[in-house]
Motif scaffolding. Structure first.
Motif, PDB file in Angstrom:
ATOM      1  N   ARG A 139      -8.719  -9.739  -1.467  1.00 32.50           N
ATOM      2  CA  ARG A 139      -7.796  -8.670  -1.841  1.00 32.50           C
ATOM      3  C   ARG A 139      -8.351  -7.330  -1.368  1.00 32.50           C
ATOM      4  NH1 ARG A 139      -7.908  -8.476  -7.694  1.00 32.50           N
ATOM      5  NH2 ARG A 139      -7.013 -10.527  -7.497  1.00 32.50           N
ATOM      6  N   PRO A 140      -7.568  -6.550  -0.626  1.00 28.82           N
ATOM      7  CA  PRO A 140      -8.067  -5.231  -0.209  1.00 28.82           C
ATOM      8  C   PRO A 140      -8.128  -4.283  -1.411  1.00 28.82           C
ATOM      9  CG  PRO A 140      -5.789  -5.494   0.466  1.00 28.82           C
ATOM     10  CD  PRO A 140      -6.232  -6.818  -0.109  1.00 28.82           C
ATOM     11  N   LEU A 141      -9.042  -3.350  -1.329  1.00 30.31           N
ATOM     12  CA  LEU A 141      -9.155  -2.366  -2.404  1.00 30.31           C
ATOM     13  C   LEU A 141      -7.920  -1.474  -2.391  1.00 30.31           C
ATOM     14  CD1 LEU A 141     -12.875  -1.236  -2.183  1.00 30.31           C
ATOM     15  CD2 LEU A 141     -11.806  -2.651  -3.923  1.00 30.31           C
ATOM     16  N   PRO A 142      -7.381  -1.168  -3.552  1.00 25.55           N
ATOM     17  CA  PRO A 142      -6.218  -0.280  -3.596  1.00 25.55           C
ATOM     18  C   PRO A 142      -6.630   1.141  -3.208  1.00 25.55           C
ATOM     19  CG  PRO A 142      -6.973  -0.757  -5.812  1.00 25.55           C
ATOM     20  CD  PRO A 142      -7.792  -1.609  -4.886  1.00 25.55           C
ATOM     21  N   ALA A 143      -5.663   1.890  -2.707  1.00 28.44           N
ATOM     22  CA  ALA A 143      -5.929   3.260  -2.256  1.00 28.44           C
ATOM     23  C   ALA A 143      -5.382   4.260  -3.260  1.00 28.44           C
ATOM     24  CB  ALA A 143      -5.280   3.487  -0.895  1.00 28.44           C
ATOM     25  N   TYR A 144      -6.050   5.382  -3.331  1.00 30.45           N
ATOM     26  CA  TYR A 144      -5.561   6.484  -4.152  1.00 30.45           C
ATOM     27  C   TYR A 144      -4.303   7.055  -3.503  1.00 30.45           C
ATOM     28  CZ  TYR A 144     -10.122   6.447  -6.418  1.00 30.45           C
ATOM     29  OH  TYR A 144     -11.241   6.069  -7.119  1.00 30.45           O
ATOM     30  N   PHE A 145      -3.435   7.634  -4.299  1.00 29.61           N
ATOM     31  CA  PHE A 145      -2.230   8.290  -3.785  1.00 29.61           C
ATOM     32  C   PHE A 145      -2.384   9.773  -4.071  1.00 29.61           C
ATOM     33  CE2 PHE A 145       2.380   9.345  -3.854  1.00 29.61           C
ATOM     34  CZ  PHE A 145       2.684   8.893  -2.586  1.00 29.61           C
ATOM     35  N   GLU A 146      -2.731  10.516  -3.035  1.00 30.42           N
ATOM     36  CA  GLU A 146      -3.003  11.941  -3.186  1.00 30.42           C
ATOM     37  C   GLU A 146      -1.858  12.747  -2.609  1.00 30.42           C
ATOM     38  OE1 GLU A 146      -5.370  13.106  -4.956  1.00 30.42           O
ATOM     39  OE2 GLU A 146      -6.424  11.208  -5.214  1.00 30.42           O
ATOM     40  N   ILE A 147      -1.129  13.409  -3.481  1.00 28.50           N
ATOM     41  CA  ILE A 147      -0.064  14.299  -3.044  1.00 28.50           C
ATOM     42  C   ILE A 147      -0.187  15.623  -3.781  1.00 28.50           C
ATOM     43  CG2 ILE A 147       1.556  12.463  -2.454  1.00 28.50           C
ATOM     44  CD1 ILE A 147       3.044  13.129  -5.095  1.00 28.50           C
ATOM     45  N   GLN A 205      -1.432  10.351 -11.812  1.00 26.96           N
ATOM     46  CA  GLN A 205      -2.729  10.341 -12.490  1.00 26.96           C
ATOM     47  C   GLN A 205      -3.031   8.950 -13.059  1.00 26.96           C
ATOM     48  OE1 GLN A 205      -5.019  12.885 -12.675  1.00 26.96           O
ATOM     49  NE2 GLN A 205      -6.324  11.281 -13.505  1.00 26.96           N
ATOM     50  N   PHE A 206      -2.037   8.318 -13.692  1.00 26.93           N
ATOM     51  CA  PHE A 206      -2.232   6.959 -14.209  1.00 26.93           C
ATOM     52  C   PHE A 206      -2.583   5.989 -13.079  1.00 26.93           C
ATOM     53  CE2 PHE A 206       0.846   7.935 -17.896  1.00 26.93           C
ATOM     54  CZ  PHE A 206      -0.184   8.428 -18.665  1.00 26.93           C
ATOM     55  N   HIS A 207      -1.857   6.103 -11.962  1.00 30.09           N
ATOM     56  CA  HIS A 207      -2.107   5.212 -10.829  1.00 30.09           C
ATOM     57  C   HIS A 207      -3.518   5.424 -10.285  1.00 30.09           C
ATOM     58  CE1 HIS A 207      -1.527   2.907  -7.200  1.00 30.09           C
ATOM     59  NE2 HIS A 207      -1.947   3.948  -6.505  1.00 30.09           N
ATOM     60  N   ASN A 208      -3.900   6.664 -10.058  1.00 28.48           N
ATOM     61  CA  ASN A 208      -5.214   6.935  -9.502  1.00 28.48           C
ATOM     62  C   ASN A 208      -6.335   6.540 -10.458  1.00 28.48           C
ATOM     63  OD1 ASN A 208      -4.160   7.787  -7.098  1.00 28.48           O
ATOM     64  ND2 ASN A 208      -4.337   9.963  -7.548  1.00 28.48           N
ATOM     65  N   ASP A 209      -6.107   6.658 -11.760  1.00 31.56           N
ATOM     66  CA  ASP A 209      -7.099   6.176 -12.731  1.00 31.56           C
ATOM     67  C   ASP A 209      -7.270   4.663 -12.638  1.00 31.56           C
ATOM     68  OD1 ASP A 209      -7.562   8.734 -13.643  1.00 31.56           O
ATOM     69  OD2 ASP A 209      -6.374   8.498 -15.483  1.00 31.56           O
ATOM     70  N   ALA A 210      -6.159   3.946 -12.522  1.00 31.83           N
ATOM     71  CA  ALA A 210      -6.221   2.488 -12.402  1.00 31.83           C
ATOM     72  C   ALA A 210      -6.913   2.083 -11.101  1.00 31.83           C
ATOM     73  CB  ALA A 210      -4.820   1.887 -12.466  1.00 31.83           C
ATOM     74  N   THR A 252       0.824  -1.201   0.000  1.00 38.00           N
ATOM     75  CA  THR A 252       0.000   0.000   0.000  1.00 38.00           C
ATOM     76  C   THR A 252       0.860   1.254   0.000  1.00 38.00           C
ATOM     77  OG1 THR A 252      -0.102   0.024   2.421  1.00 38.00           O
ATOM     78  CG2 THR A 252      -1.865  -1.120   1.267  1.00 38.00           C
ATOM     79  N   LEU A 253       0.311   2.277  -0.590  1.00 42.08           N
ATOM     80  CA  LEU A 253       0.914   3.607  -0.529  1.00 42.08           C
ATOM     81  C   LEU A 253       0.236   4.296   0.649  1.00 42.08           C
ATOM     82  CD1 LEU A 253       0.678   4.347  -4.333  1.00 42.08           C
ATOM     83  CD2 LEU A 253       2.758   3.894  -3.077  1.00 42.08           C
ATOM     84  N   ASP A 254       0.997   4.589   1.686  1.00 37.70           N
ATOM     85  CA  ASP A 254       0.368   5.053   2.918  1.00 37.70           C
ATOM     86  C   ASP A 254       0.525   6.558   3.125  1.00 37.70           C
ATOM     87  OD1 ASP A 254       3.044   5.099   3.418  1.00 37.70           O
ATOM     88  OD2 ASP A 254       2.972   3.940   5.256  1.00 37.70           O
ATOM     89  N   ALA A 255      -0.061   7.039   4.228  1.00 33.76           N
ATOM     90  CA  ALA A 255      -0.054   8.471   4.536  1.00 33.76           C
ATOM     91  C   ALA A 255       1.355   8.969   4.851  1.00 33.76           C
ATOM     92  CB  ALA A 255      -0.985   8.751   5.705  1.00 33.76           C
ATOM     93  N   ASP A 284     -10.613   2.517 -11.485  1.00 33.24           N
ATOM     94  CA  ASP A 284     -11.217   1.443 -12.282  1.00 33.24           C
ATOM     95  C   ASP A 284     -11.442   0.187 -11.442  1.00 33.24           C
ATOM     96  OD1 ASP A 284     -11.212   3.122 -14.465  1.00 33.24           O
ATOM     97  OD2 ASP A 284      -9.428   2.213 -15.385  1.00 33.24           O
ATOM     98  N   VAL A 285     -10.445  -0.180 -10.627  1.00 32.16           N
ATOM     99  CA  VAL A 285     -10.593  -1.367  -9.770  1.00 32.16           C
ATOM    100  C   VAL A 285     -11.699  -1.150  -8.754  1.00 32.16           C
ATOM    101  CG1 VAL A 285      -9.474  -2.726  -7.959  1.00 32.16           C
ATOM    102  CG2 VAL A 285      -8.254  -2.218 -10.049  1.00 32.16           C
ATOM    103  N   ARG A 286     -11.693   0.004  -8.112  1.00 36.91           N
ATOM    104  CA  ARG A 286     -12.696   0.278  -7.086  1.00 36.91           C
ATOM    105  C   ARG A 286     -14.107   0.313  -7.689  1.00 36.91           C
ATOM    106  NH1 ARG A 286     -10.182   2.079  -2.227  1.00 36.91           N
ATOM    107  NH2 ARG A 286     -12.130   3.007  -1.513  1.00 36.91           N
ATOM    108  N   SER A 287     -14.221   0.824  -8.892  1.00 37.09           N
ATOM    109  CA  SER A 287     -15.523   0.880  -9.548  1.00 37.09           C
ATOM    110  C   SER A 287     -16.048  -0.520  -9.852  1.00 37.09           C
ATOM    111  CB  SER A 287     -15.405   1.692 -10.836  1.00 37.09           C
ATOM    112  OG  SER A 287     -16.596   1.651 -11.561  1.00 37.09           O
TER     113      SER A 287
END
Length: 187
Positions: A156-164, A129-134, A81-84, A137-140
């Protein structure tokens, strides 16, 4: 006989659709993994470019922010995971790159280092942007009622957005840009 054929066709169609959904989820999860690896690579390149700029200009705050961000990249490569914590370190690096001290030092810096930082910052924005789009798509797809009902995404846990904050540093050394088409020659 006709009822049996209809039931078999219906079962085959439902099984085919569920198999297609499961394979789509797997492909999207693989895409998230690939974009995550690309994002980490671009974050590493940005931190390295910032560290090089900090060395050439003697900017201690930028060097510290770059080292802190770089230290978290090994963890990002190893974890799922990409964490805080990683987001905080990358945000600190972004703020350091836009600080007034860096803006003043840019005029004295080697143009190659400045260009490397700016290019790396632009690539980070695209990779994020590519990562968050992917991830979206998975979350949707994983959020669909049928996918949840049949448990197609498994455990499998849902992937998290990476907001920076990945806004690129503003440089004043470029050529002036016209404000409107009336100012452009030949318009």
């Amino acid at each position: 006989m006709t009822v049996v054929v209809v039931v078999v066709v219906l079962v085959v169609a439902i099984a085919t659709y569920l198999t297609w959904l499961a394979s789509r989820l797997d492909r999207l999860a693989n895409r998230v993994d690939a974009t995550r690896a690309g994002l980490v690579a671009q974050l590493t390149a940005r931190a390295d470019a910032a560290r090089s700029l900090a060395r050439s200009c003697g900017l201690d705050d930028l060097a510290i922010a770059a080292e802190r961000a770089r230290a978290g990249h090994a963890t990002l490569l190893a974890e799922a995971t990409l964490d805080a914590t990683a987001e905080d370190a990358e945000n600190a690096l972004s703020r350091a790159l836009r600080s007034p001290a860096v803006a003043l030092a840019v005029g004295r810096a080697a143009p190659g280092d400045v260009h490397a930082v700016d290019a790396a910052a632009a690539r980070v924005a695209l990779a994020r942007q590519f990562h968050n789009d992917a991830v979206g798509d998975v979350r949707s797809l994983a959020g669909r009622r049928l996918v949840r009902l049949v448990h197609l995404s498994g455990r499998r846990p849902l992937p998290a957005y990476f907001e920076i904050d990945d806004a690129p540093p503003v440089r004043e050394d470029g050529p002036p840009r016209p404000e409107s088409s009336a100012e452009m020659p030949g318009a």
